[in-house]
Scaffold this motif. Structure first.
Motif, PDB file in Angstrom:
ATOM      1  N   GLY A   8       0.810  -1.205   0.000  1.00  0.00           N
ATOM      2  CA  GLY A   8       0.000   0.000   0.000  1.00  0.00           C
ATOM      3  C   GLY A   8       0.846   1.259   0.000  1.00  0.00           C
ATOM      4  N   GLU A   9       1.956   1.250   0.780  1.00  0.00           N
ATOM      5  CA  GLU A   9       2.840   2.415   0.797  1.00  0.00           C
ATOM      6  C   GLU A   9       3.506   2.629  -0.552  1.00  0.00           C
ATOM      7  OE1 GLU A   9       5.453   1.417   3.947  1.00  0.00           O
ATOM      8  OE2 GLU A   9       4.053   1.992   5.558  1.00  0.00           O
ATOM      9  N   ASP A  10       3.922   1.539  -1.215  1.00  0.00           N
ATOM     10  CA  ASP A  10       4.529   1.655  -2.545  1.00  0.00           C
ATOM     11  C   ASP A  10       3.540   2.209  -3.559  1.00  0.00           C
ATOM     12  OD1 ASP A  10       6.995   0.725  -1.775  1.00  0.00           O
ATOM     13  OD2 ASP A  10       6.494  -1.381  -2.163  1.00  0.00           O
ATOM     14  N   MET A  11       2.291   1.757  -3.453  1.00  0.00           N
ATOM     15  CA  MET A  11       1.269   2.243  -4.371  1.00  0.00           C
ATOM     16  C   MET A  11       1.031   3.742  -4.173  1.00  0.00           C
ATOM     17  SD  MET A  11      -1.351  -0.983  -4.094  1.00  0.00           S
ATOM     18  CE  MET A  11      -2.722  -0.002  -4.672  1.00  0.00           C
ATOM     19  N   HIS A  12       0.993   4.146  -2.902  1.00  0.00           N
ATOM     20  CA  HIS A  12       0.763   5.565  -2.610  1.00  0.00           C
ATOM     21  C   HIS A  12       1.915   6.406  -3.145  1.00  0.00           C
ATOM     22  CE1 HIS A  12      -0.787   9.047  -0.476  1.00  0.00           C
ATOM     23  NE2 HIS A  12       0.413   9.243   0.051  1.00  0.00           N
ATOM     24  N   GLU A  13       3.147   5.902  -2.986  1.00  0.00           N
ATOM     25  CA  GLU A  13       4.305   6.631  -3.484  1.00  0.00           C
ATOM     26  C   GLU A  13       4.286   6.711  -5.004  1.00  0.00           C
ATOM     27  OE1 GLU A  13       9.195   6.312  -3.305  1.00  0.00           O
ATOM     28  OE2 GLU A  13       7.925   5.078  -1.997  1.00  0.00           O
ATOM     29  N   ASN A  14       3.884   5.614  -5.642  1.00  0.00           N
ATOM     30  CA  ASN A  14       3.817   5.626  -7.105  1.00  0.00           C
ATOM     31  C   ASN A  14       2.808   6.662  -7.598  1.00  0.00           C
ATOM     32  OD1 ASN A  14       5.736   3.673  -7.424  1.00  0.00           O
ATOM     33  ND2 ASN A  14       4.273   1.964  -7.577  1.00  0.00           N
ATOM     34  N   ASN A  16       1.929   9.414  -6.128  1.00  0.00           N
ATOM     35  CA  ASN A  16       2.386  10.777  -5.902  1.00  0.00           C
ATOM     36  C   ASN A  16       3.539  11.181  -6.813  1.00  0.00           C
ATOM     37  OD1 ASN A  16       0.513  11.138  -3.891  1.00  0.00           O
ATOM     38  ND2 ASN A  16       1.903  10.508  -2.241  1.00  0.00           N
ATOM     39  N   ASN A  17       4.417  10.221  -7.124  1.00  0.00           N
ATOM     40  CA  ASN A  17       5.655  10.537  -7.838  1.00  0.00           C
ATOM     41  C   ASN A  17       5.601  10.315  -9.337  1.00  0.00           C
ATOM     42  OD1 ASN A  17       6.718  11.143  -5.338  1.00  0.00           O
ATOM     43  ND2 ASN A  17       7.691   9.137  -5.066  1.00  0.00           N
ATOM     44  N   THR A  18       4.592   9.582  -9.829  1.00  0.00           N
ATOM     45  CA  THR A  18       4.523   9.263 -11.254  1.00  0.00           C
ATOM     46  C   THR A  18       3.413  10.096 -11.895  1.00  0.00           C
ATOM     47  OG1 THR A  18       5.231   7.028 -10.745  1.00  0.00           O
ATOM     48  CG2 THR A  18       4.334   7.407 -12.935  1.00  0.00           C
ATOM     49  N   GLU A  19       3.785  11.145 -12.599  1.00  0.00           N
ATOM     50  CA  GLU A  19       2.790  12.049 -13.152  1.00  0.00           C
ATOM     51  C   GLU A  19       2.318  11.613 -14.535  1.00  0.00           C
ATOM     52  OE1 GLU A  19       4.546  15.878 -13.182  1.00  0.00           O
ATOM     53  OE2 GLU A  19       4.710  16.031 -10.995  1.00  0.00           O
ATOM     54  N   SER A  20       3.243  11.097 -15.357  1.00  0.00           N
ATOM     55  CA  SER A  20       2.873  10.791 -16.738  1.00  0.00           C
ATOM     56  C   SER A  20       2.561   9.325 -16.961  1.00  0.00           C
ATOM     57  CB  SER A  20       4.020  11.188 -17.680  1.00  0.00           C
ATOM     58  OG  SER A  20       5.199  10.483 -17.323  1.00  0.00           O
ATOM     59  N   SER A  21       2.770   8.501 -15.950  1.00  0.00           N
ATOM     60  CA  SER A  21       2.563   7.071 -16.156  1.00  0.00           C
ATOM     61  C   SER A  21       1.078   6.765 -16.282  1.00  0.00           C
ATOM     62  CB  SER A  21       3.157   6.301 -14.979  1.00  0.00           C
ATOM     63  OG  SER A  21       2.883   4.935 -15.101  1.00  0.00           O
ATOM     64  N   THR A  22       0.727   5.891 -17.200  1.00  0.00           N
ATOM     65  CA  THR A  22      -0.674   5.502 -17.388  1.00  0.00           C
ATOM     66  C   THR A  22      -1.001   4.197 -16.674  1.00  0.00           C
ATOM     67  OG1 THR A  22      -0.091   4.352 -19.430  1.00  0.00           O
ATOM     68  CG2 THR A  22      -0.783   6.651 -19.616  1.00  0.00           C
ATOM     69  N   ALA A  23       0.011   3.437 -16.256  1.00  0.00           N
ATOM     70  CA  ALA A  23      -0.216   2.156 -15.594  1.00  0.00           C
ATOM     71  C   ALA A  23       0.386   2.178 -14.201  1.00  0.00           C
ATOM     72  CB  ALA A  23       0.383   1.021 -16.409  1.00  0.00           C
ATOM     73  N   GLU A  24      -0.442   1.982 -13.214  1.00  0.00           N
ATOM     74  CA  GLU A  24       0.022   1.912 -11.835  1.00  0.00           C
ATOM     75  C   GLU A  24       0.582   0.515 -11.579  1.00  0.00           C
ATOM     76  OE1 GLU A  24      -1.935   2.388  -7.380  1.00  0.00           O
ATOM     77  OE2 GLU A  24      -3.060   3.019  -9.179  1.00  0.00           O
ATOM     78  N   THR A  25       1.715   0.413 -10.906  1.00  0.00           N
ATOM     79  CA  THR A  25       2.355  -0.884 -10.675  1.00  0.00           C
ATOM     80  C   THR A  25       2.772  -1.044  -9.230  1.00  0.00           C
ATOM     81  OG1 THR A  25       4.566  -0.059 -11.256  1.00  0.00           O
ATOM     82  CG2 THR A  25       3.232  -0.976 -13.055  1.00  0.00           C
ATOM     83  N   VAL A  26       3.031  -2.302  -8.864  1.00  0.00           N
ATOM     84  CA  VAL A  26       3.513  -2.667  -7.535  1.00  0.00           C
ATOM     85  C   VAL A  26       4.731  -3.559  -7.729  1.00  0.00           C
ATOM     86  CG1 VAL A  26       3.008  -4.034  -5.477  1.00  0.00           C
ATOM     87  CG2 VAL A  26       1.289  -2.476  -6.383  1.00  0.00           C
ATOM     88  N   PRO A  27       5.818  -3.347  -6.946  1.00  0.00           N
ATOM     89  CA  PRO A  27       7.011  -4.179  -7.108  1.00  0.00           C
ATOM     90  C   PRO A  27       6.691  -5.667  -7.006  1.00  0.00           C
ATOM     91  CG  PRO A  27       7.483  -2.328  -5.672  1.00  0.00           C
ATOM     92  CD  PRO A  27       6.009  -2.294  -5.921  1.00  0.00           C
ATOM     93  N   PRO A  32       8.562  -9.353 -13.288  1.00  0.00           N
ATOM     94  CA  PRO A  32       8.071  -8.002 -13.567  1.00  0.00           C
ATOM     95  C   PRO A  32       7.021  -7.545 -12.563  1.00  0.00           C
ATOM     96  CG  PRO A  32       8.276  -9.238 -15.608  1.00  0.00           C
ATOM     97  CD  PRO A  32       8.554 -10.203 -14.487  1.00  0.00           C
ATOM     98  N   ASP A  33       6.924  -6.239 -12.381  1.00  0.00           N
ATOM     99  CA  ASP A  33       5.974  -5.658 -11.430  1.00  0.00           C
ATOM    100  C   ASP A  33       4.541  -6.007 -11.813  1.00  0.00           C
ATOM    101  OD1 ASP A  33       8.159  -4.584 -10.214  1.00  0.00           O
ATOM    102  OD2 ASP A  33       7.839  -2.545 -10.964  1.00  0.00           O
ATOM    103  N   TRP A  34       3.679  -6.007 -10.810  1.00  0.00           N
ATOM    104  CA  TRP A  34       2.260  -6.220 -11.035  1.00  0.00           C
ATOM    105  C   TRP A  34       1.577  -4.920 -11.473  1.00  0.00           C
ATOM    106  CZ3 TRP A  34       3.579  -8.464  -5.953  1.00  0.00           C
ATOM    107  CH2 TRP A  34       3.606  -9.862  -5.950  1.00  0.00           C
ATOM    108  N   GLU A  35       0.670  -5.009 -12.431  1.00  0.00           N
ATOM    109  CA  GLU A  35      -0.238  -3.904 -12.708  1.00  0.00           C
ATOM    110  C   GLU A  35      -1.331  -3.878 -11.653  1.00  0.00           C
ATOM    111  OE1 GLU A  35      -1.801  -3.943 -16.631  1.00  0.00           O
ATOM    112  OE2 GLU A  35       0.162  -4.071 -17.599  1.00  0.00           O
ATOM    113  N   VAL A  36      -1.947  -2.729 -11.475  1.00  0.00           N
ATOM    114  CA  VAL A  36      -2.928  -2.542 -10.413  1.00  0.00           C
ATOM    115  C   VAL A  36      -4.294  -2.224 -11.006  1.00  0.00           C
ATOM    116  CG1 VAL A  36      -3.536  -1.199  -8.362  1.00  0.00           C
ATOM    117  CG2 VAL A  36      -1.143  -1.723  -8.846  1.00  0.00           C
ATOM    118  N   GLN A  37      -5.300  -2.953 -10.562  1.00  0.00           N
ATOM    119  CA  GLN A  37      -6.692  -2.683 -10.923  1.00  0.00           C
ATOM    120  C   GLN A  37      -7.555  -2.945  -9.700  1.00  0.00           C
ATOM    121  OE1 GLN A  37      -8.207  -4.448 -14.499  1.00  0.00           O
ATOM    122  NE2 GLN A  37      -6.333  -4.108 -15.674  1.00  0.00           N
ATOM    123  N   ASP A  38      -8.833  -2.594  -9.804  1.00  0.00           N
ATOM    124  CA  ASP A  38      -9.748  -2.864  -8.705  1.00  0.00           C
ATOM    125  C   ASP A  38     -10.156  -4.327  -8.706  1.00  0.00           C
ATOM    126  OD1 ASP A  38      -9.892  -0.346  -7.519  1.00  0.00           O
ATOM    127  OD2 ASP A  38     -11.311   0.368  -9.030  1.00  0.00           O
TER     128      ASP A  38
END
Length: 410
Positions: A8-14, A16-27, A32-38
């Motif tokens: 959850g902390e990594d997701m929150h940091e991503n 806040n820090n990733t402005e142009s990224s279209t895909a949210e990921t988790v280490p 390879p990192d996981w993509e994030v969806q509901d």
């Protein structure tokens, strides 16, 4: 592996820090990192509706579990030592149920089978691919087809096959193995074919044995078996059972009561194909011939840690507990207890038996008490038990190797 809080902390940091990224990921560890969806919503949980809405993975696993420990090793133990060692099965089944539910937790969250989770750990996917390829190698051999063919040959010949009848036994073994292949190859989405076939076989096996035990086994034997499941720590005297305790047999019984080996984590493959949790966003395995076109990814996706998604996860978790504790655990105890009752009733106490000796004694005892029809029905039941185990092996071993090779070396 990261904890949910760290994720959850990594997701929150991503965010806040990733402005142009279209895909949210988790280490994702060593993969390879996981993509994030509901998280997709499950059907509303109701105990009665759980059979209709979600039943399946536990039934498939039960069909594959009921052969070695319950039908072969359980009678071998009870023939030599009575019911006093059945507590070993109690410990083994509940430990495996805990392993199963926690493995499914991973699949609900990621949509990946548990073997993929192992590949994400250090020292890396290639190391674990080699490791699990080696320890799973002997699961390839079609031994259960050979054991099941003994029942068919006995019904065909009218007596238990001798050495001179091994050609007939092998012929039936080949036929059984290729029938298993046919079901897997031509079943559409493989999961659906397995679910239907294993459900029929499990209902027949437990139904037949339950009816036989109710009408042909004494209450004293019922109590002996039930008490044995709770006689924790009991061991036979060192000189009982033909010269001492067979520790190799006890070890095999502890390992295979329930499922055993890598068979436990295969349930996560069936959970993925059933579409539980994040699995519905990953895909399922079609059969080679006649299967629908399904896009399947060997990498899963995870859900955002939000109150709404956590609430959905808890609802999925209710189905997980239902399948494991009301279907698999209960089924394993029935599958262990019912053949044990027949063994205590119809196999001479202290008798050392192997493979199909137990089935032969049971069939002969039932035929003497109820008529020749029970010789054939008991052999048919034994055939279904081992056929279901062979069918599960034909499906599960290639599944595991597919995950090992696809994920470990891609």
């Amino acid at each position: 592996m990261p904890t949910l809080r760290e994720i959850g902390e990594d997701m929150h940091e991503n965010q806040n820090n990733t402005e142009s990224s279209t895909a949210e990921t988790v280490p994702g560890g060593c993969l390879p990192d996981w993509e994030v969806q509901d998280l997709p919503s499950p059907p509303p949980y109701r105990f009665g509706g759980a059979f209709r809405n979600i039943l399946g993975p536990g039934i498939i696993m039960l069909g594959g579990s009921i052969g070695s420990g319950e039908w072969l090793l359980g009678p071998a133990i009870t023939a030599q030592y009575g019911g006093r060692l059945l507590w070993i099965a109690t410990v083994a089944i509940f430990l495996q149920a805990f392993l199963n539910t926690e493995s499914i937790r991973y699949t609900l969250y990621t949509g990946e089978p548990m073997l993929s989770g192992y590949m994400r750990c250090r020292p890396g996917s290639r190391f674990w691919a080699f490791f699990y390829s080696i320890i799973d190698f002997f699961g390839i051999w079609p031994g259960w087809a050979m054991a099941a063919s003994t029942a068919v040959a006995a019904a065909w010949l009218g007596y238990m096959p001798a050495d001179a009848d091994q050609g007939t036994v092998r012929t039936f073994a080949y036929l059984i193995f290729f029938v298993c292949l046919f079901i897997v190859l031509f079943g559409g989405k493989i999961y659906n074919a397995l679910e239907r076939v294993q459900l029929v076989m499990v209902v027949w096996i437990i139904g037949y044995l339950l009816i036989i035990d109710i009408f042909m086994v004494s209450p004293k034997v019922w109590w002996t078996v039930i008490k044995g499941f709770f006689s924790f720590g009991a061991l036979p005297p060192p000189d009982e059972g033909g010269g001492g305790i067979d520790w190799l047999l006890l070890g095999a019984f502890a390992a295979y009561a329930g499922s055993g080996g890598l068979g436990n984590i295969t349930i996560t493959n069936y959970v993925r194909d059933k579409g539980w949790g994040m699995s519905s966003l990953v895909g399922a395995i079609p059969s080679i011939i006649g299967g629908q076109k399904v896009t399947l990814s060997h990498l899963g996706k995870v859900f955002r840690i939000t109150p709404e998604n956590v609430s959905k996860f808890r609802e999925w978790w209710k189905y997980n507990r239902f399948e494991q504790y009301y279907i698999w655990v209960v089924g394993c105890f029935f599958g262990m207890a019912l053949p044990a009752m027949l063994t205590i009733s119809f196999v001479p106490a202290g008798q050392a038996i192997d493979e199909w000796s137990a089935a032969a004694f049971q069939a002969e005892g039932l035929a003497a008490k109820g008529g020749q029809i029970f010789w054939y029905l008991t052999l048919l039941c034994g055939f279904w038990v081992l056929f279901s185990t062979q069918l599960g092996s034909v499906d599960s071993v290639p599944r595991r190797y597919t995950d090992i090779i696809w994920t470990g070396f891609s």
